[in-house]
Structures are given as structure tokens and as C-alpha cells.
Design a protein around this motif. Structure first.
Motif, PDB file in Angstrom:
ATOM      1  N   LEU A 548      -6.649 -42.669  16.043  1.00 49.43           N
ATOM      2  CA  LEU A 548      -7.859 -43.505  16.079  1.00 49.43           C
ATOM      3  C   LEU A 548      -8.771 -43.076  17.234  1.00 49.43           C
ATOM      4  CD1 LEU A 548      -9.225 -46.007  14.757  1.00 49.43           C
ATOM      5  CD2 LEU A 548      -8.093 -47.388  16.513  1.00 49.43           C
ATOM      6  N   SER A 549      -8.179 -42.858  18.423  1.00 51.66           N
ATOM      7  CA  SER A 549      -8.982 -42.441  19.581  1.00 51.66           C
ATOM      8  C   SER A 549      -9.617 -41.075  19.344  1.00 51.66           C
ATOM      9  CB  SER A 549      -8.110 -42.368  20.841  1.00 51.66           C
ATOM     10  OG  SER A 549      -7.598 -43.637  21.166  1.00 51.66           O
ATOM     11  N   TYR A 550      -8.824 -40.164  18.791  1.00 50.77           N
ATOM     12  CA  TYR A 550      -9.343 -38.814  18.561  1.00 50.77           C
ATOM     13  C   TYR A 550     -10.514 -38.849  17.579  1.00 50.77           C
ATOM     14  CZ  TYR A 550      -9.520 -33.834  17.605  1.00 50.77           C
ATOM     15  OH  TYR A 550      -9.948 -32.526  17.468  1.00 50.77           O
ATOM     16  N   ALA A 551     -10.377 -39.691  16.555  1.00 47.56           N
ATOM     17  CA  ALA A 551     -11.481 -39.820  15.587  1.00 47.56           C
ATOM     18  C   ALA A 551     -12.734 -40.376  16.263  1.00 47.56           C
ATOM     19  CB  ALA A 551     -11.054 -40.724  14.431  1.00 47.56           C
ATOM     20  N   ALA A 552     -12.549 -41.310  17.204  1.00 47.15           N
ATOM     21  CA  ALA A 552     -13.707 -41.875  17.915  1.00 47.15           C
ATOM     22  C   ALA A 552     -14.373 -40.812  18.793  1.00 47.15           C
ATOM     23  CB  ALA A 552     -13.263 -43.067  18.759  1.00 47.15           C
ATOM     24  N   TYR A 553     -13.567 -39.917  19.356  1.00 46.29           N
ATOM     25  CA  TYR A 553     -14.127 -38.854  20.193  1.00 46.29           C
ATOM     26  C   TYR A 553     -14.875 -37.809  19.378  1.00 46.29           C
ATOM     27  CZ  TYR A 553     -12.131 -39.604  24.885  1.00 46.29           C
ATOM     28  OH  TYR A 553     -11.859 -40.069  26.140  1.00 46.29           O
ATOM     29  N   THR A 554     -14.410 -37.551  18.161  1.00 49.52           N
ATOM     30  CA  THR A 554     -14.890 -36.362  17.434  1.00 49.52           C
ATOM     31  C   THR A 554     -15.632 -36.675  16.138  1.00 49.52           C
ATOM     32  OG1 THR A 554     -12.814 -36.241  16.212  1.00 49.52           O
ATOM     33  CG2 THR A 554     -12.939 -34.997  18.287  1.00 49.52           C
ATOM     34  N   GLY A 555     -15.504 -37.921  15.657  1.00 49.73           N
ATOM     35  CA  GLY A 555     -16.090 -38.236  14.355  1.00 49.73           C
ATOM     36  C   GLY A 555     -15.293 -37.670  13.191  1.00 49.73           C
ATOM     37  N   SER A 556     -14.053 -37.236  13.450  1.00 42.29           N
ATOM     38  CA  SER A 556     -13.254 -36.621  12.376  1.00 42.29           C
ATOM     39  C   SER A 556     -12.771 -37.668  11.376  1.00 42.29           C
ATOM     40  CB  SER A 556     -12.041 -35.898  12.973  1.00 42.29           C
ATOM     41  OG  SER A 556     -11.098 -35.651  11.949  1.00 42.29           O
ATOM     42  N   GLU A 557     -13.244 -37.521  10.144  1.00 38.86           N
ATOM     43  CA  GLU A 557     -12.889 -38.481   9.088  1.00 38.86           C
ATOM     44  C   GLU A 557     -11.397 -38.426   8.727  1.00 38.86           C
ATOM     45  OE1 GLU A 557     -13.643 -41.668   7.698  1.00 38.86           O
ATOM     46  OE2 GLU A 557     -15.430 -40.714   8.518  1.00 38.86           O
ATOM     47  N   PRO A 558     -10.776 -37.229   8.603  1.00 40.06           N
ATOM     48  CA  PRO A 558      -9.345 -37.203   8.257  1.00 40.06           C
ATOM     49  C   PRO A 558      -8.471 -37.943   9.273  1.00 40.06           C
ATOM     50  CG  PRO A 558     -10.309 -35.009   8.040  1.00 40.06           C
ATOM     51  CD  PRO A 558     -11.366 -35.879   8.647  1.00 40.06           C
ATOM     52  N   HIS A 559      -8.820 -37.843  10.559  1.00 39.12           N
ATOM     53  CA  HIS A 559      -8.012 -38.526  11.579  1.00 39.12           C
ATOM     54  C   HIS A 559      -8.209 -40.039  11.493  1.00 39.12           C
ATOM     55  CE1 HIS A 559      -8.113 -34.382  13.109  1.00 39.12           C
ATOM     56  NE2 HIS A 559      -6.950 -34.663  13.664  1.00 39.12           N
ATOM     57  N   ARG A 560      -9.441 -40.454  11.247  1.00 41.75           N
ATOM     58  CA  ARG A 560      -9.718 -41.893  11.089  1.00 41.75           C
ATOM     59  C   ARG A 560      -8.957 -42.440   9.863  1.00 41.75           C
ATOM     60  NH1 ARG A 560     -12.582 -46.299  13.732  1.00 41.75           N
ATOM     61  NH2 ARG A 560     -12.712 -47.895  12.134  1.00 41.75           N
ATOM     62  N   THR A 561      -9.021 -41.718   8.772  1.00 39.26           N
ATOM     63  CA  THR A 561      -8.349 -42.152   7.539  1.00 39.26           C
ATOM     64  C   THR A 561      -6.841 -42.238   7.746  1.00 39.26           C
ATOM     65  OG1 THR A 561     -10.087 -41.079   6.267  1.00 39.26           O
ATOM     66  CG2 THR A 561      -8.065 -41.591   5.081  1.00 39.26           C
ATOM     67  N   ALA A 562      -6.286 -41.243   8.453  1.00 45.04           N
ATOM     68  CA  ALA A 562      -4.841 -41.242   8.711  1.00 45.04           C
ATOM     69  C   ALA A 562      -4.456 -42.436   9.589  1.00 45.04           C
ATOM     70  CB  ALA A 562      -4.427 -39.935   9.378  1.00 45.04           C
ATOM     71  N   ALA A 563      -5.287 -42.736  10.600  1.00 48.55           N
ATOM     72  CA  ALA A 563      -5.007 -43.887  11.477  1.00 48.55           C
ATOM     73  C   ALA A 563      -5.006 -45.172  10.657  1.00 48.55           C
ATOM     74  CB  ALA A 563      -6.048 -43.966  12.592  1.00 48.55           C
ATOM     75  N   GLU A 564      -5.993 -45.322   9.791  1.00 51.90           N
ATOM     76  CA  GLU A 564      -6.079 -46.548   8.983  1.00 51.90           C
ATOM     77  C   GLU A 564      -4.905 -46.631   8.005  1.00 51.90           C
ATOM     78  OE1 GLU A 564     -10.011 -46.602   7.287  1.00 51.90           O
ATOM     79  OE2 GLU A 564     -10.939 -47.170   9.195  1.00 51.90           O
ATOM     80  N   GLY A 565      -4.523 -45.491   7.420  1.00 56.01           N
ATOM     81  CA  GLY A 565      -3.371 -45.482   6.514  1.00 56.01           C
ATOM     82  C   GLY A 565      -2.102 -45.914   7.234  1.00 56.01           C
TER      83      GLY A 565
END
Length: 677
Positions: A548-565
Motif C-alpha cells: 500500500l505504501s509503495y503504491a502511494a509513493y509510485t502510483g503503481s496500480e498492480p501494487h495497490r490492487t495487490a494490497a487491496e486483495g
């Protein structure tokens, strides 16, 4: 004779290298030997600072007659649970399913295919309290193997089938929302100990991750009840015997509800998690006590656990030698009134006894007391306390020290990096940030090394043989992300991304579920998968937070999706067992808040950067840097110009930003209130 353990690097296995038992380390060769000899495998699992492991070793494994029987009828395999958490988890699940409880030492009898058929934990040398002696167990298992092999095979098959059928039910669709978080808070409130702080009864464990959730919930919603539970629990622990009043740092747990008598071993992971929690409590309340405990705990880790290579050792033993040369629990830490008088003289000893709760009867064994702050001594002279404390600490330094488990565990070092980086930044202690950086360097240099996959442990600067598990990837990434925020060095963000890409490729199953071991790891009788937070964040929730943090830093959708999953499991477990998914709930709070992205176009360590780090918004990520290269280090800093030539902060959520500010007060306010948008 030394057995095969003499070739290993684990301090725990080396403790057994001179046993008369012909131990094998966990290896395919051990199981081949059992098949060749047609005998069962006796699996014994423990760890270096485990009190009852030492007791059973002394009573049984050092006994020539017992060892001779083991050597004749079994292939005996010794496992350090801290090196092989996967082996430990799989067989502990079987022990708990069969007996209703588990613990260490864990004793399991297996077929040559690794299938368990008889279980236990500690077995005494003589039968007592309805428990058979270890020798009786050995003879019973050997007889069953010889005479009732069909029955053994059937039991083993049934257990393995039962374990295989326990596939994890997780939240499926959707992430935890307001209602699940509210139910979790209600559940914690019901289990809260109003009188003594903490949750549940004895033995009582420091609930660092549940407190982190409560602090984040307060920051996001303003819930005074959540803050009160967090603050009162931290105050009770800080004044109890679970906290080392002389040297700083926390013991593993309290044997009573009141935090008076601890189980004295000190673990790196507890101290890292608690150091960070007290620093965050100070950030929320400004409490002087919270600041003191955070700094003393950080200093304890650096002083007592830091290794020559810059990493952090796993643990200090509970046991050490007392004045009579006996190896007993707590000897290093406890005091009698007579010992106080010997060091301090009559007057100061009477003062110290009242201040630290040392009584003639004692609170521990044989008239000794664990130092604590009962708080009934009235107002005290701070200079006198400091003087008495320094003299007692100096006297204690002369006592035989508890043993240290020197192996460096990747996950726990990741937790220490996060704690020391943040504590150093909050309290202007650049030395602590340096210690965090050195430990992070060791993780990159030795644990990632040439193979570009994390190794679970190292010792003396040499990587161990065991592959990192999910918690190693999650916690090390968490540490690197905290270090990136504090130092403004984008390389740490890059390393975190590298680790989290491996999580996506190697540890992720369908529908967002995560596994504790990689797709290409050694295949055990079951692939371990535990989403509950116990002494440390589970690999599952640690990975969710870092993703989740990494997605917030980078805007990476796959990381955000994985965090939510991955957070689906918190939706399922949070309302039911909030005490055992504390870190998962803390990550859920970050998700509900955004998390917020703070970009500071300005100097690292400047006023705006420091203000951003002190912002309480749950799980907020901070990027700081100036000049044209800053955007290359942190995507958040791309196209973030200075306003009027001044350092400027941008607060965004889901990459939608509020107006930039050059004013530290405005930035603090923007990070204190509920998230907009």
C-alpha cells in the motif's frame, strides 16, 4: 563426539552440537536415512532463547541413555524455528489441531515422507501431572511403529488430509471499511483490561500492533476512547516489570495481568515494534514518558543487540547465572533489599526499594523483586532517581550476562530499521538513523547478496542457507520505505519495490490470497499460510502494508490492487479476532485514509520535511528532496516546483492534491484533520 549440527550457523543448533544424540539438521538426507533404516523421524523444534527448550535439552538430550535410545530407534532432526518458520508453522498447526495447544520445544514424530503421526511439546524425564515421561513416549512410538504400522500410516494420512482441507477462507471481495473497523474497535474494547491496561488476562503480551491500530484510528476519526486504551496500556507497560527499568527494552510477556513479573527473554521484534509504537504515541500526545521509553528502547537495541556487522541479533536469553553459579531465569534483572543495600547504602536503598517496588517478600522467586514503578512513592527527586539508577545499572553490568542469539533475522531487522529511522528523525538523533541505515545496508549486501532473493538469516556477516519467507519481504520492505521517508534517499524506495515485485511474482495466489513461502520454495506437507498477527505482523499483513505504501509513493496500480486483495482477510478477521490482526487493522486505517502522499520540495531534514514526518495521518508516505534530480529519486516529487523560491509541501490523496503550502503550521494542520476528497 560432535554431531552434524556442528557444521550449521544457527546458535540454537550449535547449542546441541555436543549432545550424545545423533542430530541431523532438516534436510532431504535425514528423511532418506529414515527411509533406509525404516525408522520414524523425531522432529524437535525450538529456538535459542526458549527456557523450556534448554530444560528438555539438559534433562533428555544430554542424557546418554536417552540419547542412545533415540539413536537406535529414530532419525532425530533439530530445527531452529526462527530459521525455518515454514517448517515450524506447518507442524505447529498439526500439533494445535491434534492437542488443542502448542508451544516450544515442539516434539513431533513423522514418517519418512514428513507426515506427522504423534505430537507433543515439552516431555519431562519422569512421568508427572498426567504427562508421560519422554522415555515412555519414545518407547510407545517405537512400539507402534514396529507392531502397528498400518495404524500409524492411517493416522498420518488422516492428519495430512485434514491439514490440506484447511484452505484459507478470506474476505473474498472487498476491503475492510468503516463498519469492520468499528466492529474491531468494539471487540478490543470488550477485551480491554480497564484496571491494568492491555487485553485479555494472564499471560499478557505487549499488544504493539493493536496499539498501532488504535493510534491510527484516533488520528483518522478523533476517537478519544481508542487513544485512551493505547495511552493507558503503554503507561502500564512502561511502569511494569515487563519493561527493564534500568537498561531499557521490553521482555517477551508478563506472566500476570498486572505486568509485574515478565518472562525475561528480550526479543528484537518486540523491542522494534514497541519502540516505534511509543514514538508514535509521543507523536500523537507529546507524552514525555512515551518519548523516554522510545529512546531508551532504541538505545537498548543498539547497545545490547547490535552485531559487529551492523545488523541486530535476535534475542537475549531469559536465563543467566546467579550468585551461586546456577543458571536461572531472571537472575540478571532481579534485586533483593540486601542487594540494593550492598550497592547503594541504607538511605538510597530504602529510597530505591520504595521507588522500584522492591519488597522484603519479593515479587519474584526466592525473595527477589522485579524492578517496576508502582508510583506510590509520592513526588520524587529526579536527580536522585538518575543517580540511583546509574549506580544500580553499573552494578548489574558486573553480573554474568544472559546469552545472546547472534543470528540476524531479515524480517526483524526490517522492523528495527523502521523503528530506529523514525525515532531518530522525531527526536533529532541522527546516530539512530545511521544505525538503521547500517542495518539496511547489511540486508542488501548480505541477505540479498548475489542471488537477488532474500535470505532469512545471517550470522557473522555470512548468509544462512534458508530462503526468506513472506514476512521477511514484507517487513524489510517496510523498513526500507520508512528509511526512504526519513533520509530522502530514493534508493531505499527502489529496493523496497524490488522486494515487493518478488511478493507479486512468488507469494501471491488467486483472489489476493498470499502464501508464507514462495512458489518455488521447498514443498512441505502443506504450504503454510497464516494471516494472523501474533508476536510480529504476519507476512500477509506486513506485505499488505508495504504494498500500500509503495503504491502511494509510485502510483503503481498492480501494487495497490495487490494490497487491496490481501486486505480481504482483514475484512473477514478484523471484526471477529481484532487482537490477532492488529497490524492488518492498522493497514486498513491507512487504506481508509488514502493513505496520504506528502511531497516536500525542499531540504531533507528541513522544517517542512520534519513537519511531514510528524504528521499523524495513518500510513502517510513522505518524499523530500530538492533540485532537478529529486523527481528521479521519488516519483512524488516530479513537477513539484518551489512556490516563491521557498521550500514547498504538497499533500495529495489518490494523486489529487490540495493547494501547496510553504508554511509548516498549515502543513501540520493538513496532516492532522480527517482526509478530504
Amino acid at each position: 563426539m560432535a554431531n552434524r549440527l556442528a557444521q550449521t550457523s544457527s546458535p540454537y543448533l550449535l547449542q546441541h552440537a555436543d549432545n550424545p544424540v545423533d542430530w541431523w539438521p532438516w534436510s532431504p538426507e535425514a528423511f532418506e536415512e529414515a527411509r533406509r533404516r525404516d525408522v520414524p523421524v523425531l522432529l524437535s523444534v525450538g529456538y535459542a532463547s526458549c527456557h523450556w527448550c534448554h530444560v528438555m535439552a539438559h534433562e533428555s538430550f544430554e542424557d546418554d541413555a536417552t540419547a542412545a535410545y533415540m539413536n537406535e530407534h529414530f532419525v532425530s532432526v533439530k530445527v531452529d524455528r526462527e530459521e525455518r518458520p515454514d517448517v515450524d508453522a506447518v507442524y505447529m498447526e498439526a500439533v494445535q489441531a491434534a492437542t488443542g495447544h502448542g508451544g516450544w520445544p515442539m516434539t513431533v514424530f513423522l514418517t519418512a515422507d514428513g507426515e506427522p503421526f504423534y505430537f507433543g511439546t515439552y516431555f519431562p524425564p519422569e512421568a508427572r501431572h498426567g504427562s508421560p515421561s519422554f522415555r515412555q513416549v519414545l518407547e510407545g512410538v517405537a512400539a507402534a511403529w514396529k507392531d502397528r504400522r498400518d495404524e500409524v500410516a492411517e493416522v498420518a494420512g488422516r492428519i495430512v488430509a485434514d491439514l490440506a482441507g484447511r484452505s484459507l477462507v478470506h474476505g473474498g471481495d472487498g476491503v475492510p471499511g468503516e463498519s469492520e473497523v468499528a466492529q474491531a474497535l468494539l471487540g478490543l474494547t470488550r477485551e480491554y483490561d480497564e484496571q491494568h491496561g492491555g487485553f485479555g488476562g494472564a499471560p499478557k503480551f505487549p499488544p504493539s500492533m493493536a496499539v498501532e491500530f488504535l493510534l491510527r484510528h484516533y488520528a483518522r476519526t478523533g476517537s478519544e476512547g481508542a487513544l485512551q486504551m493505547a495511552a493507558d496500556t503503554c503507561a502500564a507497560m512502561a511502569r511494569g516489570g515487563i519493561y527493564d527499568q534500568l537498561g531499557g527494552g521490553f521482555a517477551r510477556y508478563s506472566v500476570d495481568r498486572e505486568w509485574i513479573v515478565p518472562h525475561f527473554e528480550k526479543m528484537l521484534y518486540d523491542n522494534a515494534l514497541l519502540c516505534r509504537v511509543y514514538a508514535h504515541l509521543w507523536r500523537a500526545t507529546g507524552s514525555d514518558e512515551a518519548r523516554r521509553i522510545a529512546l531508551e528502547t532504541a538505545d537498548f537495541m543498539v547497545r545490547e543487540l547490535r552485531t559487529a556487522e551492523g545488523g541486530f541479533a535476535s534475542a537475549l536469553d531469559a536465563d543467566s547465572e546467579d550468585a551461586d553459579g546456577r543458571h536461572v531465569e531472571g537472575a540478571y534483572y532481579v534485586w533483593t533489599p540486601a542487594q540494593l543495600r550492598e550497592v547503594l547504602g541504607e538511605d538510597d536503598a530504602a529510597f530505591a526499594a520504595a521507588y522500584y517496588g522492591v519488597t522484603e517478600d519479593g515479587t519474584f522467586e526466592e525473595g527477589a523483586s522485579v524492578l517496576r514503578l508502582p508510583g506510590d512513592a509520592g513526588p520524587v527527586d529526579a536527580d536522585r532517581v538518575a543517580d540511583v539508577r546509574a549506580r544500580l545499572l553499573a552494578a548489574r553490568e558486573q553480573r554474568p550476562r544472559p546469552g545472546r542469539d547472534d543470528k540476524v533475522v531479515a524480517a526483524w531487522n526490517g522492523l528495527a530499521v523502521a523503528a530506529l529511522a523514525e525515532t531518530g528523525a522525531y527526536f533529532d538523533r541522527p546516530d539512530l538513523v545511521e544505525r538503521a541505515t547500517e542495518a539496511a545496508d547489511l540486508l542488501v549486501r548480505v541477505h540479498l547478496g548475489e542471488v537477488a532473493r532474500l535470505t532469512r538469516t545471517s550470522k557473522d556477516g555470512r548468509a544462512g542457507d534458508n530462503a526468506g519467507v513472506l514476512e521477511d519481504y514484507g517487513d524489510v520492505a517496510e523498513g526500507f520505505l520508512a528509511l526512504a521517508a526519513v533520509t530522502g534517499e530514493g534508493a531505499w524506495l527502489e529496493f523496497a519495490g524490488f522486494l515487493l515485485d518478488i511478493v507479486l511474482e512468488q507469494f501471491t495466489g488467486e483472489g489476493g490470497q498470499l502464501y508464507d513461502t514462495a512458489h518455488d520454495a521447498e514443498q512441505l506437507i502443506r504450504r503454510p499460510q497464516d494471516p494472523t498477527d501474533s508476536a510480529t505482523p504476519s507476512g500477509w499483513t506486513a506485505a499488505a502494508g508495504a504494498l500500500l505504501s509503495y503504491a502511494a509513493y509510485t502510483g503503481s496500480e498492480p501494487h495497490r490492487t495487490a494490497a487491496e486483495g490481501a486486505l480481504g482477510v482483514v475484512k473477514a478477521l478484523g471484526p471477529r479476532v481484532p487482537r490477532f490482526v492488529g497490524w492488518g487493522l492498522a493497514v486498513a486505517e491507512a487504506l481508509l485514509d488514502g493513505p496520504r502522499e506528502v511531497a516536500v520540495a525542499g531540504p531533507v531534514g528541513g522544517e517542512l520535511h520534519r513537519t511531514a514526518l510528524l504528521g499523524r495521518a495513518p500510513g502517510a508516505v513522505v518524499a523530500a528532496g530538492e533540485g532537478p534530480g529529486a523527481g528521479a529519486e521519488f516519483p512524488l516529487l516530479v513537477d513539484r516546483p518551489l512556490v516563491g523560491g521557498q521550500p514547498t509541501a504538497y499533500v495529495c490523496r489518490h494523486f489529487v492534491c490540495s493547494a501547496p503550502t510553504t508554511n509548516a503550521g498549515e502543513l501540520a494542520a493538513a496532516l492532522a484533520g480527517p482526509a478530504g476528497g
